[in-house]
Design a protein around this motif. Structure first.
Motif, short mmCIF file in Angstrom:
data_model
loop_
_atom_site.label_atom_id
_atom_site.label_comp_id
_atom_site.label_asym_id
_atom_site.label_seq_id
_atom_site.Cartn_x
_atom_site.Cartn_y
_atom_site.Cartn_z
N LEU A 6 0.85 -1.18 0.00
CA LEU A 6 0.00 0.00 0.00
C LEU A 6 0.89 1.23 0.00
N SER A 7 0.52 2.22 -0.78
CA SER A 7 1.23 3.49 -0.73
C SER A 7 0.81 4.23 0.53
N GLN A 8 1.51 5.31 0.83
CA GLN A 8 1.15 6.12 1.99
C GLN A 8 -0.29 6.64 1.84
N ASN A 9 -0.64 7.10 0.64
CA ASN A 9 -1.99 7.62 0.43
C ASN A 9 -3.04 6.52 0.55
N ARG A 14 -7.32 4.03 3.80
CA ARG A 14 -7.83 2.84 4.51
C ARG A 14 -8.18 3.17 5.95
N TRP A 15 -7.31 3.92 6.61
CA TRP A 15 -7.50 4.25 8.03
C TRP A 15 -8.22 5.59 8.23
N ARG A 16 -8.54 6.27 7.15
CA ARG A 16 -9.22 7.58 7.20
C ARG A 16 -8.45 8.59 8.06
N ILE A 17 -7.15 8.65 7.78
CA ILE A 17 -6.28 9.63 8.44
C ILE A 17 -5.52 10.39 7.37
N SER A 18 -4.84 11.42 7.78
CA SER A 18 -4.04 12.22 6.86
C SER A 18 -2.73 11.50 6.52
N PRO A 19 -2.28 11.58 5.27
CA PRO A 19 -0.95 11.05 4.94
C PRO A 19 0.14 11.67 5.81
N TYR A 20 -0.06 12.93 6.21
CA TYR A 20 0.89 13.61 7.08
C TYR A 20 1.01 12.90 8.43
N THR A 21 -0.10 12.35 8.92
CA THR A 21 -0.06 11.60 10.18
C THR A 21 0.88 10.41 10.05
N GLY A 38 13.95 4.71 -2.47
CA GLY A 38 14.26 6.07 -2.91
C GLY A 38 13.43 7.04 -2.09
N ASN A 39 12.61 7.85 -2.76
CA ASN A 39 11.73 8.78 -2.07
C ASN A 39 10.35 8.19 -1.81
N ARG A 40 10.13 6.97 -2.24
CA ARG A 40 8.81 6.35 -2.15
C ARG A 40 8.73 5.47 -0.90
N VAL A 41 7.61 5.56 -0.20
CA VAL A 41 7.36 4.73 0.98
C VAL A 41 6.19 3.82 0.66
N VAL A 42 6.35 2.52 0.95
CA VAL A 42 5.25 1.58 0.79
C VAL A 42 5.15 0.72 2.05
N TYR A 43 3.96 0.20 2.27
CA TYR A 43 3.68 -0.64 3.42
C TYR A 43 3.23 -2.01 2.92
N ARG A 44 3.86 -3.07 3.43
CA ARG A 44 3.41 -4.42 3.07
C ARG A 44 2.07 -4.68 3.74
N GLN A 45 1.17 -5.28 3.00
CA GLN A 45 -0.16 -5.60 3.51
C GLN A 45 -0.07 -6.38 4.82
N GLU A 46 0.84 -7.35 4.89
CA GLU A 46 0.96 -8.17 6.10
C GLU A 46 1.42 -7.34 7.31
N ASP A 47 2.28 -6.34 7.08
CA ASP A 47 2.71 -5.47 8.18
C ASP A 47 1.58 -4.56 8.65
N VAL A 48 0.77 -4.09 7.72
CA VAL A 48 -0.39 -3.26 8.07
C VAL A 48 -1.37 -4.08 8.91
N GLU A 49 -1.65 -5.30 8.47
CA GLU A 49 -2.59 -6.15 9.20
C GLU A 49 -2.04 -6.53 10.58
N ALA A 50 -0.74 -6.78 10.67
CA ALA A 50 -0.14 -7.11 11.97
C ALA A 50 -0.25 -5.91 12.91
N HIS A 51 -0.03 -4.72 12.38
CA HIS A 51 -0.15 -3.50 13.20
C HIS A 51 -1.60 -3.32 13.67
N GLU A 52 -2.54 -3.54 12.78
CA GLU A 52 -3.95 -3.44 13.16
C GLU A 52 -4.29 -4.46 14.24
N ASN A 53 -3.82 -5.68 14.08
CA ASN A 53 -4.10 -6.72 15.06
C ASN A 53 -3.48 -6.41 16.42
#
Length: 71
Positions: A6-9, A14-21, A38-53
């Motif tokens: 997932l990109s930052q945006n 998904r979380w209904r928050i600001s990208p700045y947050t 480089g200048n791009r930030v991405v989040y692995r789906q599995e890391d996002v789900e682990a954080h949510e859990n």
């Protein structure tokens, strides 16, 4: 197995928050793990789900203990 990112945006939407947050959380060492390409930030789906859990609660005073660990 295809790894999804997932990109930052996309995560902000998904979380209904600001990208700045998400940017502030990265600077503070909070939020899910991320990959910087480089200048791009991405989040692995599995890391996002682990954080949510790892932030799931059953009440205001007791977090749920997740099996499989969280971030």
């Amino acid at each position: 197995m295809e790894i999804q990112h997932l990109s930052q945006n996309e995560l902000a939407q998904r979380w209904r928050i600001s990208p700045y947050t998400l940017e502030k959380w990265r600077m503070q060492g909070l939020g899910p793990r991320y990959i910087k390409l480089g200048n791009r930030v991405v989040y692995r789906q599995e890391d996002v789900e682990a954080h949510e859990n790892s932030h799931t609660h059953i009440g205001t005073s007791q977090p749920v203990v997740c099996q499989g660990g969280g971030v």
